[in-house]
Design a protein around this motif. Structure first.
Motif, PDB file in Angstrom:
ATOM      1  N   LEU A 187       0.662  -1.180   0.088  1.00 41.41           N
ATOM      2  CA  LEU A 187       0.030   0.111   0.090  1.00 41.41           C
ATOM      3  C   LEU A 187       0.623   1.223  -0.040  1.00 41.41           C
ATOM      4  O   LEU A 187       0.744   2.396  -0.636  1.00 41.41           O
ATOM      5  N   VAL A 188       1.984   1.408   0.633  1.00 41.55           N
ATOM      6  CA  VAL A 188       2.830   2.530   0.901  1.00 41.55           C
ATOM      7  C   VAL A 188       3.573   2.819  -0.608  1.00 41.55           C
ATOM      8  O   VAL A 188       3.547   3.934  -0.953  1.00 41.55           O
ATOM      9  N   HIS A 189       3.782   1.525  -1.241  1.00 37.28           N
ATOM     10  CA  HIS A 189       4.340   1.788  -2.617  1.00 37.28           C
ATOM     11  C   HIS A 189       3.426   2.475  -3.667  1.00 37.28           C
ATOM     12  O   HIS A 189       3.696   3.240  -4.384  1.00 37.28           O
ATOM     13  N   LEU A 190       2.048   2.061  -3.489  1.00 41.73           N
ATOM     14  CA  LEU A 190       1.076   2.358  -4.303  1.00 41.73           C
ATOM     15  C   LEU A 190       0.698   3.937  -3.993  1.00 41.73           C
ATOM     16  O   LEU A 190       0.595   4.688  -5.082  1.00 41.73           O
ATOM     17  N   LEU A 207       8.588  -1.170  -6.129  1.00 39.07           N
ATOM     18  CA  LEU A 207       7.193  -1.281  -6.754  1.00 39.07           C
ATOM     19  C   LEU A 207       7.332  -2.182  -8.211  1.00 39.07           C
ATOM     20  O   LEU A 207       6.748  -2.976  -8.761  1.00 39.07           O
ATOM     21  N   GLU A 208       8.364  -1.571  -8.885  1.00 39.04           N
ATOM     22  CA  GLU A 208       8.743  -2.115 -10.327  1.00 39.04           C
ATOM     23  C   GLU A 208       9.142  -3.677  -9.992  1.00 39.04           C
ATOM     24  O   GLU A 208       8.667  -4.404 -10.752  1.00 39.04           O
ATOM     25  N   ALA A 209      10.068  -3.765  -9.143  1.00 38.09           N
ATOM     26  CA  ALA A 209      10.631  -5.187  -8.841  1.00 38.09           C
ATOM     27  C   ALA A 209       9.327  -6.051  -8.429  1.00 38.09           C
ATOM     28  O   ALA A 209       9.360  -7.283  -9.002  1.00 38.09           O
ATOM     29  N   ALA A 210       8.405  -5.619  -7.682  1.00 37.26           N
ATOM     30  CA  ALA A 210       7.142  -6.535  -7.231  1.00 37.26           C
ATOM     31  C   ALA A 210       6.348  -6.712  -8.445  1.00 37.26           C
ATOM     32  O   ALA A 210       5.633  -7.976  -8.602  1.00 37.26           O
ATOM     33  N   THR A 211       6.174  -5.779  -9.480  1.00 39.11           N
ATOM     34  CA  THR A 211       5.292  -5.900 -10.479  1.00 39.11           C
ATOM     35  C   THR A 211       6.049  -6.639 -11.815  1.00 39.11           C
ATOM     36  O   THR A 211       5.191  -6.960 -12.559  1.00 39.11           O
ATOM     37  N   GLY A 212       7.380  -6.616 -11.865  1.00 41.82           N
ATOM     38  CA  GLY A 212       8.089  -6.964 -12.870  1.00 41.82           C
ATOM     39  C   GLY A 212       7.792  -6.176 -14.204  1.00 41.82           C
ATOM     40  O   GLY A 212       8.015  -6.457 -15.384  1.00 41.82           O
ATOM     41  N   ALA A 213       7.344  -4.852 -14.068  1.00 46.17           N
ATOM     42  CA  ALA A 213       6.978  -3.893 -15.068  1.00 46.17           C
ATOM     43  C   ALA A 213       7.544  -2.582 -14.911  1.00 46.17           C
ATOM     44  O   ALA A 213       7.979  -1.977 -13.722  1.00 46.17           O
TER      45      ALA A 213
END
Length: 290
Positions: A4-7, A40-46
């Motif tokens: 949630l913090v990343h978002l 967040l990029e690492a978590a989504t792979g995007a």
């Protein structure tokens, strides 16, 4: 798993278009904001952010996720407020978005009644056009949106619940008493917000002509001043005229044109007690005689 913090960080970056401004809003350091984005990029792979010169911009994937992030963060904030209101029953802060005509008439009357009956409820109004107000509602930035529509208007999108609190007239503003739309098929017109102009065009189309819109203003006082100066003619709702009406501008009600005033909330019923109190106060204020 999304954090949630990343978002929240991504939503702030999208809102401001700047890591620096997002950091200032969130009271984070710039490196901290960049770190959250990287996580967040690492978590989504995007790839969510692109460097452009000294600035940044969101990739298409970043824009998609940022839009959802704003909704998610807003709904979490709204849930927090709703829980606090439920615990406190008739207490809490209710955020309300409304356009100028309702914000200068119905809302003050409702606020006064609330202060008398429920002093623990804090009403926080903000001026927004209906489309913007509904977007804030979906994102959880407000709890209630006062919007207007018409009998043949499409239903608002899924998730939005509408409470019909009253109707409002539509009036032709000109320098002639007892005027008619058909007298101004060749006149210059003053337009307003998108919904107002759509209403104006529909009313004129029923009379067989298309209005020639040469000026624009959403300000009640400005529109009436332009009409008084002979710049053009315009339409305004009855609530706007209740808030301000120049003596040298004549208002003639247009038959068959009525606005529906709705109080919009989001999500499944029931509403939190504080919101329910606000809705009741708005309904009572809208029904009160002028």
């Amino acid at each position: 798993m999304l954090n949630l913090v990343h978002l929240k960080v991504l939503a702030a970056v999208a809102r401001h278009g700047s890591v620096t401004e997002a950091a200032r809003e969130l009271h984070y350091s710039q490196p901290s904001v960049s770190h959250h984005l990287a996580r967040l990029e690492a978590a989504t792979g995007a790839k969510l952010i692109q460097r452009v010169g000294r600035g940044i911009r969101l990739t298409p994937e970043g824009r998609l996720l940022a839009h959802r992030a704003a909704e998610i963060v807003g709904r979490v904030d709204a849930a927090t407020n709703e829980l606090a209101a439920q615990v406190g029953l008739h207490a809490g802060r209710v955020r309300l978005a409304a356009n100028a005509s309702t914000l200068s008439t119905i809302v003050p009357a409702a606020a006064a009644a609330l202060a008398q009956a429920y002093p623990g409820i804090e009403l926080s109004p903000i001026e927004r056009h209906p489309v913007e107000a509904l977007q804030m509602l979906r994102h959880g930035e407000v709890d209630v949106a006062l919007v207007f529509g018409y009998a043949d208007a499409p239903v608002e999108e899924e998730g939005v619940r509408l409470l019909h609190i009253g109707d409002d007239s539509l009036n032709l503003l000109s320098r002639q008493p007892g005027d008619r739309l058909t007298n101004h098929s060749a006149s210059a017109w003053i337009g307003g917000c998108d919904r107002c102009e759509a209403e104006l065009r529909a009313a004129c189309r029923r009379e067989g002509f298309t209005p020639r819109i040469t000026a624009h203003s959403d300000d009640i006082v400005v529109v009436q001043s332009l009409v008084a100066a002979g710049i053009g003619v315009a339409t305004q709702p009855g609530l706007a005229l209740r808030a301000h009406h120049r003596p040298d501008v004549h208002a003639t009600e247009i038959p068959g044109c009525r606005r529906r005033i709705n109080a919009a909330t989001y999500g499944d019923p029931p509403d939190p007690p504080a919101v329910a109190c606000v809705l009741a106060a708005l309904t009572e204020a809208a029904a009160a005689p002028e």
